[in-house]
Structure formats: structure tokens, C-alpha cells
Design an enzyme around this catalytic site. Structure first.
Site, PDB file in Angstrom:
ATOM      1  CG  HIS A  63     -39.363  16.760 -18.772  1.00 22.37           C
ATOM      2  ND1 HIS A  63     -40.343  17.581 -19.281  1.00 22.37           N
ATOM      3  CD2 HIS A  63     -38.474  16.555 -19.784  1.00 22.37           C
ATOM      4  CE1 HIS A  63     -40.073  17.855 -20.547  1.00 22.37           C
ATOM      5  NE2 HIS A  63     -38.944  17.256 -20.878  1.00 22.37           N
ATOM      6  CB  CYS A  79     -37.735  20.463 -21.688  1.00 19.92           C
ATOM      7  SG  CYS A  79     -36.734  19.405 -22.756  1.00 19.92           S
TER       8      CYS A  79
END
Length: 468
Positions: A417, A326
Site C-alpha cells: 500500500h 493487495c
């Protein structure tokens, strides 16, 4: 209206999230329809509900403990710190830019009706709601604007258990002092004190619990042992946990960014993980991870200021596997553009240039549970997305999954994630690093059962009996 039991703490990190999860599983095991609730979280450890909405990681775990589907009503307000004096407001699972722009104290009046609505809807739907407080109810400077501690307890008519971390010392002073800071109406909600994380023989505590009850009229209803059964919590449990011996067989260095997010996704690395804050920490690393960040540009500047940016770049050029998640993915690219000030950075911030990617921060946030097949490994993997960044790939990088996963030599980056929480992908990642998998972490469900058994056995049976 359903019943409510609430876990408050004398301090932050007293174990409120952990105890709330334990109580949810204890009650669920007894056949009670139970749900967790925390009015307001301040944490960058967040996850996604099946509805694609954002809520605190601790409440996602507590929902699993209660065996119910995660619902943003369980955490109606999530504050995600972006700087020391600025937090993004996520209201009922979605970013609210108007509330984010308001001063801290001015938000409370607008947030409270949402807290009330979420709380009462859960009380109407479930037999018991297990409520978690935040910080400490003794913070009298915050009483007038409280929407998470005693105001919630009074609204729900909750039986309050006040926990203290006895491992840190001073528990009886903490408990007595907190009791003194409460109003008469608030004291009436207290059903018991809990001494959490105790090491040793509980018989040695006498006569202190009896003395405390004589002072306050409140009994000590539980002495919870120190448990070596980890759960994802609000804050950096995994970032703070030491992993002795990991260096002996090689390790994965993870940058401990100032605004790091979603730390618990690296828990499966176990003793292989070493959190680092300086270039020296990368010496001898078998792989490097740049984790997620709530303030990507600011944390990228921190990487440069500490010298870690150069160390990561040198490691990548030396053939060490580098993996960005991310915000870490965005840092590995060529440039970060922030024309609307969403990330709080400059209009354009140069990245590390290890991936041929350009990222632009958009006002809208992508939040989704995602499953895809990784063409590199042939594995079906799942995880979750939480990001404002929109990333475009250049010709120098290979797109393994559009919008999700890229590779350039030994450098990989993903928006997903939880990728390393897929056991097969974790094993493959460690294989790239030349490392054997660590001792596997027991499933979350098994850990919740073990915690519930230990906590339930340590509590006065009348605490749970009142809610059966």
C-alpha cells in the site's frame, strides 16, 4: 493527569477527524506536548506504526499533526468491516479472533479496560490529549455500551466541542437535539458548539447562535469555513471526491469495491482518478486499478456480478496497464484459497487469471512498513503491508520484489500500500499509462499547517487558551 479536549459530532462525517488533526497541530505549534486518541474506529482505512502494528489511518494523520510517533494506544480498538453484520477486531494493533467472534454488544465490556488503559497512559505522558468521538453521542440506543463518546469524555474529564456540518443544513436542530439527548452529567462536559464547513459570511448566522446558547447555555465557539485542503480520513474521502475534467486528458479507472480499503493511497492521482462501478466506467481508461479489499473473495464476486471482471480482463488483453494492490493483486491471480475461512469466502475462488499467482489466506496477518528498490525502475520506494494472503508465483509471472511486486506483461500487482504515494513511482506509473502527472498534492505537513492556521483563526481563542 494531562488535560483532554474532545471533538464529538452530531452525525457521522461531521468533520471530527479533520478538526481533531487541526487541534493537534494548533497545540503542537504552541509548544504543547499533545497526542491524539480515538477509543474505537470502524474503518477499513488503516495503516502501520513503526512498531509494525495496525491502527486507523485518521489517527496516523493526527499523530503526524501532533508531531509524535504513531502509537496504537492512540487507537486501541479498530473494527474493520468484512460484511454488513461482521467486523474484524484489531485490539492494540493486532487481530483478536476471540473478540471478533463475539456478538457486538458482548465485546464492549471486554474492550473498555483496554480503552481506559490506553487513554490514561496517554494522559500521563502528554500535556494534552485531543480525543475524537465516533458517530454521535445522541445515539441513546448505544449509551449502555458506549466506549467511544461520552463515556470517554467523562473518563478523561474532557472539554467537549460538538461539531455539526452546516453545509448539509439543519445544524441548529442537530446541535439542540443532540444536547437534549445528553444526560445532565454529559451536558456539563460541553464547552462549545462548532459550525463546520460553512460557506459565506458568518455574520448572516445571527441571531441563531445566540438563540442556541439561550436554549442550552452552550456558546458557539467556532464557525469553520469550508476548506479545500484534503486529509486522509476514516472513510472514503477520496472515493467520494469528484475529479471534474480528469477525462479530458485521460484517466485512471479505480474499481469502487463494496469493501474497498485504504482509499487515500490513490489521492496523488488527483484529477486523473475516476472511481467506477460498472463496465462503462472503464471505457477510454488509460489504466485500471483494482484496490485493496477487506473481503477479497466477496468483492471479486461483485466484480463478476457487475461485469467489471470481464471489462478489466478485456482491457488487460487490449494492452491497457492494469495494477492490483493487495486484495486487487490477489484478484488478478489464478486462485484464492481460504481453507480456514479467514476471508469469509469459499475454500477456493477462481481469480481473473491475469497474473500467474496463487494466494492462500492464513490466520496470521502481515503488518509492516517496507522499503525496497524496484528493479523495473531502479527507484527506492516505501509503503506498508496489511494482508492475510500468502502468494506464490508460477513460472508465467516475473517477480520484481519477492513477496511484494510482480509483473506479467502490462499487468502488475503489489502487496505494498502507498506505492503511488512515492512521487517518482507515480510519475513512472502514469508514464506507462501515457498520462502526465497531475498537479502535485502539497505535503501532508504543509496541509496540516494550512488547516491549523484556518481552523485556529476561526475558533474562539479561549478554546485553545485553556490548554496552553
Amino acid at each position: 493527569m494531562g488535560k483532554a479536549i474532545m471533538v464529538q459530532g452530531c452525525t457521522s462525517s461531521a468533520g471530527k477527524s479533520y478538526l481533531t488533526a487541526a487541534l493537534c497541530r494548533v497545540l503542537s505549534n504552541a509548544g504543547v506536548r499533545v497526542a491524539p486518541f480515538k477509543a474505537q474506529n470502524m474503518s477499513n482505512n488503516a495503516g502501520i506504526t513503526p512498531a509494525g502494528l495496525e491502527m486507523g489511518r485518521a489517527q496516523l494523520v493526527q499523530a503526524a499533526a501532533a508531531r509524535v510517533t504513531p502509537d496504537v494506544r492512540m487507537n486501541p480498538v479498530l473494527l474493520k468491516p468484512e460484511a454488513d453484520t461482521r467486523s474484524q477486531v484489531v485490539l492494540l494493533g493486532q487481530v483478536n479472533r476471540e473478540l471478533t467472534a463475539l456478538p457486538w454488544r458482548e465485546r464492549k465490556a471486554q474492550l473498555w479496560p483496554h480503552v481506559q488503559g490506553a487513554l490514561h497512559s496517554l494522559l500521563d505522558e502528554y500535556d494534552v490529549v485531543v480525543i475524537e468521538g465516533a458517530g454521535s453521542p445522541a445515539e441513546v440506543n448505544l449509551r449502555a455500551s458506549d466506549i467511544v463518546n461520552m463515556r470517554v469524555a467523562l473518563e478523561a474529564q474532557a472539554a467537549v466541542l460538538l461539531a455539526s456540518d452546516i453545509d448539509r443544513g439543519g445544524s441548529f436542530a442537530h446541535l439542540l437535539g443532540t444536547w437534549h439527548c445528553l444526560t445532565t452529567e454529559e451536558r456539563a462536559r460541553l464547552r462549545g458548539f462548532i459550525l463546520n464547513r460553512f460557506r459565506g459570511d458568518p455574520r448572516l448566522l445571527a441571531p441563531a447562535p445566540e438563540w442556541l446558547e439561550a436554549q442550552t447555555g452552550v456558546p458557539t465557539v467556532g464557525v469553520i469555513p469550508m476548506l479545500d485542503i484534503p486529509l486522509p480520513e476514516e472513510d472514503g474521502l477520496w472515493g467520494d471526491a469528484p475529479h471534474p475534467g480528469g477525462e479530458q486528458d485521460g484517466f485512471v479507472a479505480i474499481a469502487r469495491l463494496p469493501r474497498v480499503s485504504n482509499l487515500d493511497e490513490f489521492a496523488p492521482l488527483g484529477e486523473r482518478a475516476r472511481w467506477v462501478t460498472s463496465p462503462a466506467g472503464l471505457s477510454g481508461a488509460n489504466a485500471v486499478i483494482l484496490p485493496g479489499s477487506k473481503s477479497t473473495a466477496a468483492d471479486l464476486r461483485w466484480l463478476r456480478a457487475t461485469g467489471l471482471a470481464g471489462a478489466v480482463t478485456r482491457a488487460a488483453h487490449a494492452g491497457v496497464p492494469v495494477f492490483g494492490v493487495c486484495g486487487g493483486l490477489q484478484m488478478l491471480g489464478r486462485v484464492l484459497r481460504d481453507p480456514q475461512g479467514v476471508d469469509g469466502g469459499q475454500p477456493a475462488e477462481p481469480g481473473l487469471g491475469l497474473l500467474d499467482l496463487d494466494t492462500t489466506f492464513a490466520a496470521g496477518k502481515t503488518t509492516a512498513l517496507t522499503t525496497f528498490t524496484d528493479p523495473e525502475t531502479g527507484l527506492s520506494v516505501r509503503g506498508y503491508e496489511i494482508h492475510h494472503g500468502q502468494t506464490q508465483a508460477g513460472s508465467g509471472v516475473e517477480t520484481l520484489a519477492p513477496g511484494l511486486l510482480w509483473r506479467q506483461g502490462n499487468v502488475r500487482g503489489t502487496y505494498l500500500h502507498g506505492l503511488l504515494e512515492n512521487p517518482a513511482y507515480l510519475e513512472r506509473f502514469l508514464g506507462w499509462a501515457g498520462l502526465r502527472p497531475p498537479q502535485p498534492l502539497a505535503s501532508l505537513d504543509a496541509r496540516l499547517d494550512a488547516i491549523a492556521a484556518r481552523v485556529g483563526a476561526a475558533l474562539d481563542p479561549r478554546v485553545i487558551g485553556e490548554f496552553l
